[in-house]
Design a protein around this motif. Structure first.
Motif, PDB file in Angstrom:
ATOM      1  N   LEU A  70      47.044  54.102  46.328  1.00 35.38           N
ATOM      2  CA  LEU A  70      46.124  52.636  46.426  1.00 35.38           C
ATOM      3  C   LEU A  70      46.688  52.100  45.080  1.00 35.38           C
ATOM      4  CD1 LEU A  70      43.218  53.401  48.639  1.00 35.38           C
ATOM      5  CD2 LEU A  70      45.288  53.575  48.715  1.00 35.38           C
ATOM      6  N   VAL A  92      43.298  47.663  47.165  1.00 37.42           N
ATOM      7  CA  VAL A  92      42.508  47.583  48.020  1.00 37.42           C
ATOM      8  C   VAL A  92      41.521  47.194  48.562  1.00 37.42           C
ATOM      9  CG1 VAL A  92      41.607  49.718  47.067  1.00 37.42           C
ATOM     10  CG2 VAL A  92      41.366  49.646  49.326  1.00 37.42           C
ATOM     11  N   GLY A 108      49.576  50.221  49.243  1.00 32.13           N
ATOM     12  CA  GLY A 108      50.210  51.062  48.126  1.00 32.13           C
ATOM     13  C   GLY A 108      51.804  52.376  48.475  1.00 32.13           C
TER      14      GLY A 108
END
Length: 561
Positions: A437, A440, A451
């Motif tokens: 990621l 997020v 990501g």
């Protein structure tokens, strides 16, 4: 006639004797006059500064704050047996006097020779059984303020007054409690059992320094919203001790202090009555109360476990108990790179991607528990040889996965407990795919972000992805939702090589092949690939636009789709 003369004579004789007696008494009158300085004994009283506040202190022999000097000035009586009458006048109206009916040791005054009476000589006059007190004196303590100590001399057997009052004055004061110095109020400390915590205070009293003791009290506060005074009153005692020093080292021999807790401490000054004259302190000798917090340890994580994968090097370590801990990763190629690449995460794991196979990498992990960029504690530098072919995701495993390209992965995930939080740098798993990621958002199992996915069918190549409102469990597995790849045809980083690998035929060979390409330059920093149909080659460029290298293809296709 004779009778009349006799009466006249008797009258004259009587008058003579009366006159003589009057003149005799008149000659002795100055000695017993009430006028100042006309008594046979002179009294001088001296009171030094800071006299004791407690009456009991004057009945001992260790204080020298009060003395009385007597001088017999009567030339006709060279030796006198006397006693004293004492009166003390307090600032708040209380009056203390010695009892006349009590028995005292006779004092002998020789003519013309001064006699100094110290506290050992005067002690009997201050004993409780020999005192008459008008007013309230709790615990026999003199009130703060101006106080007069007065003495008179009486003939021992007749009680006849032989002097005027001789008075000495002083100001009764309370001694000041200690002043706390270290740790200061509201400090944030790290509990280090090897070095300990040093507590220091300074005495503020002006007398009896050698006889004062200190009581150190440490308590734990449960309600951190309370004032320090209430926290001390209702806190749970952790440690208490007495000392004559003005410092205390709290170390491994004392009860351990708990990280994340608030503590409050106080020092009380007192004198042991056995050791001498007690001193009266303000607030019963108790200092102010100070608080301090024990911070969580903020130490660089050790050890760091590094594992090579086809998608990079995965680092894991034990999480710090500090609630504000963030981890700072630095890595670089060991052979020629001098620039450290940086990454930050709040998780206790991180995957370093976009690495060159069969290259050695240095890495180190630091920790920061504040918002200060220069407050980072790094561990030791370690290195790992990045050989993805030797890792758990080997080339043979990749070949197997390539043969199953396009086949749905059965969903055998039984864990449906939602993941509470995810952070940039964390890794999630969608079937055979590993996604690192970059951004997020979300919580409680539902997340949105971006990501990079490492495709096992393409030798672990990284591709940008995005996702919206997907569901992740506590094992970081995708249990609901879709993850989409990002493809920008104009960037040219993904192209069709079938035409080159299969001679430009429009019908490529059946099945999925894994071509092998060898480059004599690193692809780590490549951000753009350009195809030149005239030279049938690919040019690789970095982020600055500089060409990293060139690769000539073997196919015969005139152009790319």
């Amino acid at each position: 006639m004779c009778s009349a003369k006799s009466n006249s004579y008797n009258f004259s004789l009587k008058a003579f004797y009366q006159t003589f007696l009057f003149l005799f008494l008149l000659s002795t009158l100055p000695i017993f006059s009430q006028g100042v300085g006309q008594y046979p004994v002179q009294v001088s009283t001296v009171v030094l500064p800071n006299p004791p506040m407690y009456l009991s202190a004057y009945s001992g022999v260790e204080t020298d704050k009060l003395s009385v000097t007597l001088l017999n000035r009567d030339t006709q009586q060279s030796s006198l047996q006397v006693k004293l009458r004492m009166r003390i006048y307090c600032s708040q109206g209380q009056e203390i006097s010695s009892r006349a009916e009590s028995l005292y040791t006779p004092i002998t005054l020789e003519g013309g020779i001064p006699l100094r009476l110290s506290m050992s000589d005067l002690a009997a006059y201050f004993r409780t059984e020999n005192l008459r007190i008008a007013g309230s004196l709790p615990q026999g303590k003199l009130p703060v303020g101006h106080t007069r100590f007065c003495f008179e001399v009486l003939e021992y057997y007749t009680g006849r007054l032989l002097s005027s009052q001789g008075c000495g004055s002083a100001f009764i004061v309370l001694q000041t409690p200690p002043l706390l110095q270290q740790p200061s109020h509201g400090s944030l400390l790290t509990d280090d059992p090897t070095g300990g915590i040093l507590f220091r205070w300074s005495p503020q009293h002006s007398v009896g320094l050698e006889r004062v003791q200190y009581e150190f009290i440490l308590k734990e506060m449960f309600d951190t919203q309370q004032s320090a005074e209430l926290g001390f009153a209702h806190g749970v005692e952790v440690y208490r001790t007495h000392t004559t020093a003005t410092s205390l080292l709290y170390g491994m021999m004392q009860p351990p202090l708990i990280a994340g807790k608030r503590y409050v401490w106080q020092v009380r000054a007192f004198t042991d009555p056995i050791s001498g004259t007690p001193l009266a302190f303000e607030n019963n000798g108790q200092s102010r109360v100070f608080t301090f917090d024990i911070d969580y340890p903020c130490q660089a994580p050790q050890p760091i476990i590094a594992t090579a994968h086809t998608n990079g090097i995965h680092l894991t370590w034990d999480a710090s108990p500090h609630p504000s801990a963030s981890y700072h990763l630095s890595y670089r190629r060991k052979d020629f790179s001098s620039t450290w690449h940086q990454a930050v995460t709040t998780s206790n794991s991180y995957t370093i991607s976009n690495l060159t196979p069969r290259a050695n990498y240095e890495y180190k992990v630091g920790i920061s528990c504040t918002n200060k960029t220069n407050d980072i504690h790094y561990g030791t530098v370690a290195y790992i040889a990045y050989n993805p072919d030797d890792s758990e995701t080997s080339s043979a495993t990749t070949q197997t996965k390539v043969k199953e390209c396009g086949k749905s992965t059965p969903n055998n995930i039984s864990n449906t407990e939602p993941k509470e939080t995810l952070w940039a740098g964390d890794v999630i798993y969608a079937g055979d795919f590993t996604i690192t990621l970059s951004t997020v958002q979300g919580s409680n199992g539902r997340f949105t972000g971006e990501g990079k996915v490492h495709v096992p069918y393409l030798s672990g190549i990284g591709m940008s992805v995005y996702f919206s409102d997907i569901s992740i469990n506590t094992d970081n597995q995708l249990i609901e939702g879709k993850i989409h790849t990002v493809y920008d045809e104009s960037r040219g980083t993904i192209i069709d090589l079938d035409a080159f690998d299969h001679g430009g035929t429009t019908t490529p060979a059946q099945g999925v092949l894994v071509p092998s390409y060898k480059f004599d330059f690193a692809l780590t920093d490549v951000t753009r690939i350009h195809n030149d149909p005239l030279t049938n080659s690919l040019s690789f460029y970095d982020a600055t636009g500089s060409r990293v290298g060139n690769y000539e293809l073997t196919g015969t296709a005139p152009s790319f789709p």
